[in-house]
Motif scaffolding. Structure first.
Motif, mmCIF file in Angstrom:
data_model
loop_
_atom_site.group_PDB
_atom_site.id
_atom_site.type_symbol
_atom_site.label_atom_id
_atom_site.label_comp_id
_atom_site.label_asym_id
_atom_site.label_seq_id
_atom_site.Cartn_x
_atom_site.Cartn_y
_atom_site.Cartn_z
ATOM 1 N N ALA A 126 0.821 -1.214 0.000
ATOM 2 C CA ALA A 126 0.000 0.000 0.000
ATOM 3 C C ALA A 126 0.856 1.266 0.000
ATOM 4 O O ALA A 126 0.478 2.278 -0.608
ATOM 5 N N LEU A 127 1.986 1.229 0.683
ATOM 6 C CA LEU A 127 2.883 2.388 0.719
ATOM 7 C C LEU A 127 3.829 2.399 -0.465
ATOM 8 O O LEU A 127 4.156 3.459 -1.003
ATOM 9 N N LEU A 128 4.258 1.227 -0.888
ATOM 10 C CA LEU A 128 5.218 1.132 -1.988
ATOM 11 C C LEU A 128 4.624 1.642 -3.293
ATOM 12 O O LEU A 128 5.330 2.205 -4.142
ATOM 13 N N GLY A 129 3.314 1.472 -3.450
ATOM 14 C CA GLY A 129 2.664 1.897 -4.681
ATOM 15 C C GLY A 129 2.745 3.386 -4.950
ATOM 16 O O GLY A 129 2.558 3.819 -6.089
ATOM 17 N N GLU A 130 3.045 4.181 -3.923
ATOM 18 C CA GLU A 130 3.133 5.629 -4.109
ATOM 19 C C GLU A 130 4.167 6.008 -5.158
ATOM 20 O O GLU A 130 3.963 6.932 -5.946
ATOM 21 N N ILE A 131 5.296 5.300 -5.169
ATOM 22 C CA ILE A 131 6.368 5.680 -6.092
ATOM 23 C C ILE A 131 6.003 5.315 -7.527
ATOM 24 O O ILE A 131 6.435 5.972 -8.474
ATOM 25 N N VAL A 132 5.192 4.279 -7.699
ATOM 26 C CA VAL A 132 4.727 3.896 -9.036
ATOM 27 C C VAL A 132 3.849 4.999 -9.611
ATOM 28 O O VAL A 132 4.031 5.440 -10.756
ATOM 29 N N THR A 133 2.901 5.464 -8.816
ATOM 30 C CA THR A 133 1.982 6.519 -9.259
ATOM 31 C C THR A 133 2.704 7.840 -9.471
ATOM 32 O O THR A 133 2.480 8.531 -10.473
ATOM 33 N N ARG A 134 3.595 8.164 -8.556
ATOM 34 C CA ARG A 134 4.277 9.463 -8.606
ATOM 35 C C ARG A 134 5.067 9.634 -9.894
ATOM 36 O O ARG A 134 5.111 10.722 -10.484
ATOM 37 N N HIS A 135 5.706 8.550 -10.361
ATOM 38 C CA HIS A 135 6.584 8.654 -11.532
ATOM 39 C C HIS A 135 6.054 7.905 -12.755
ATOM 40 O O HIS A 135 6.780 7.772 -13.738
ATOM 41 N N ALA A 136 4.821 7.424 -12.683
ATOM 42 C CA ALA A 136 4.228 6.673 -13.796
ATOM 43 C C ALA A 136 5.204 5.595 -14.287
ATOM 44 O O ALA A 136 5.507 5.500 -15.482
ATOM 45 N N LEU A 137 5.684 4.779 -13.366
ATOM 46 C CA LEU A 137 6.680 3.772 -13.709
ATOM 47 C C LEU A 137 6.040 2.680 -14.575
ATOM 48 O O LEU A 137 5.024 2.098 -14.190
ATOM 49 N N PRO A 138 6.633 2.376 -15.711
ATOM 50 C CA PRO A 138 6.036 1.393 -16.616
ATOM 51 C C PRO A 138 6.453 -0.043 -16.327
ATOM 52 O O PRO A 138 5.912 -0.969 -16.928
ATOM 53 N N PHE A 139 7.423 -0.218 -15.452
ATOM 54 C CA PHE A 139 7.901 -1.557 -15.117
ATOM 55 C C PHE A 139 7.335 -1.989 -13.767
ATOM 56 O O PHE A 139 6.788 -1.168 -13.008
ATOM 57 N N ALA A 140 7.459 -3.266 -13.473
ATOM 58 C CA ALA A 140 6.894 -3.805 -12.233
ATOM 59 C C ALA A 140 7.658 -3.296 -11.010
ATOM 60 O O ALA A 140 8.885 -3.166 -11.040
ATOM 61 N N VAL A 141 6.916 -3.012 -9.956
ATOM 62 C CA VAL A 141 7.487 -2.697 -8.646
ATOM 63 C C VAL A 141 6.890 -3.694 -7.664
ATOM 64 O O VAL A 141 5.668 -3.880 -7.628
ATOM 65 N N ALA A 142 7.743 -4.351 -6.899
ATOM 66 C CA ALA A 142 7.278 -5.444 -6.043
ATOM 67 C C ALA A 142 7.878 -5.336 -4.653
ATOM 68 O O ALA A 142 8.959 -4.779 -4.458
ATOM 69 N N THR A 143 7.148 -5.880 -3.691
ATOM 70 C CA THR A 143 7.613 -5.868 -2.314
ATOM 71 C C THR A 143 8.263 -7.200 -1.946
ATOM 72 O O THR A 143 7.820 -8.268 -2.362
ATOM 73 N N ASP A 144 9.330 -7.090 -1.193
ATOM 74 C CA ASP A 144 10.053 -8.244 -0.650
ATOM 75 C C ASP A 144 9.633 -8.348 0.815
ATOM 76 O O ASP A 144 10.273 -7.804 1.701
ATOM 77 N N GLY A 145 8.511 -9.031 1.055
ATOM 78 C CA GLY A 145 7.918 -9.077 2.389
ATOM 79 C C GLY A 145 8.866 -9.588 3.450
ATOM 80 O O GLY A 145 9.490 -10.639 3.298
ATOM 81 N N GLY A 146 8.972 -8.809 4.533
ATOM 82 C CA GLY A 146 9.835 -9.191 5.640
ATOM 83 C C GLY A 146 11.311 -9.234 5.284
ATOM 84 O O GLY A 146 12.113 -9.839 6.017
ATOM 85 N N LEU A 147 11.682 -8.613 4.171
ATOM 86 C CA LEU A 147 13.078 -8.592 3.696
ATOM 87 C C LEU A 147 13.628 -9.995 3.448
ATOM 88 O O LEU A 147 14.836 -10.215 3.474
ATOM 89 N N ALA A 148 12.734 -10.952 3.177
ATOM 90 C CA ALA A 148 13.172 -12.351 3.089
ATOM 91 C C ALA A 148 14.234 -12.560 2.020
ATOM 92 O O ALA A 148 15.286 -13.166 2.277
ATOM 93 N N LEU A 149 13.984 -12.073 0.813
ATOM 94 C CA LEU A 149 14.961 -12.257 -0.259
ATOM 95 C C LEU A 149 16.193 -11.396 -0.025
ATOM 96 O O LEU A 149 17.328 -11.864 -0.204
#
Length: 232
Positions: A126-149
């Motif tokens: 929900a918070l990470l999506g802000e940067i996608v909208t702000r810059h109209a990013l055309p590529f995927a943005v994904a979360t690494d839950g709990g920093l696992a990866l």
């Protein structure tokens, strides 16, 4: 008669230098010292850290796009290489310079070559999506839950006491950054990933104001700026 205007876009280093100059003009000496001390400490410590390197096989991780849909690394490289760009969080000033830079200088060539690009951060969707909208990013943005990866790859760092205190003084919390109680973030990292989840190219930036330039990523893929193979 004025000087000719270059068509070459500014490098990432040049863009960061402008941010550094603005901070020197507007920040207090104490705030500057906190920022620089953390970055310099990370650079000094980096050679002793164990982290992913070219030739390593990444674990079979599943990330989640900002809309919540899953994104498995195996699916990402099923037809060829992919590029992963790890960044810190959606309101990180340097990340808001880096991701538009990659949109401008890297993504067009990758799209032409049919190579996926995924920007990865540990922040909740929900918070990470802000940067996608702000810059109209055309590529995927994904979360690494709990920093696992990120943790499995050895690319995270922990805030020092001064940096944590400065973030908390501004109303920040670790859960806003990564959804956990740990004050921990990934170091900006670029990985070119081949089928089988084998890392072809790895560049880790312990100083988040000194990140991988697009030409180095394209060179690792054997691509020119227009997305054509250099071997062609």
């Amino acid at each position: 008669m004025g000087l000719p205007v270059s068509d070459t876009p500014p490098t990432l280093r040049e863009r960061f230098r402008r941010l550094e100059d603005e901070r020197r003009r507007s920040w207090t000496a104490e705030a500057l010292a906190v920022n620089l001390d953390q970055r310099e400490a990370l650079v000094r410590a980096h050679p002793q850290t164990r982290h992913v390197a070219a030739g390593d096989t990444l674990p079979p991780a599943v990330l989640h796009r900002t809309d919540g849909s899953p994104l498995a690394l195996d699916d990402l490289v099923a037809r060829g290489p992919a590029v992963l760009i790890f960044f810190r969080f959606a309101t990180c000033p340097a990340c808001n310079i880096a991701l538009p830079y990659y949109r401008e200088t890297l993504w067009p060539a990758l799209a032409e070559a049919g190579i996926p690009l995924v920007a990865v951060a540990p922040q909740p969707e929900a918070l990470l999506g802000e940067i996608v909208t702000r810059h109209a990013l055309p590529f995927a943005v994904a979360t690494d839950g709990g920093l696992a990866l990120s943790r499995a790859l050895g690319i995270t760092y922990v805030f020092d006491d001064a940096s944590r205190a400065a973030a908390e003084a501004k109303g920040g919390s670790s859960r806003q950054l990564n959804g956990t109680d740990a004050w921990e973030l990934p170091k900006p990292t670029v990985i070119v990933l081949d089928p089988g989840r084998v890392a072809r190219f790895v560049d880790i930036a312990p100083d988040w104001m000194d990140r991988t330039e697009a030409p180095a990523i394209l060179a690792a893929l054997g691509l020119s700026q227009d997305g054509q193979s250099r071997a062609a």
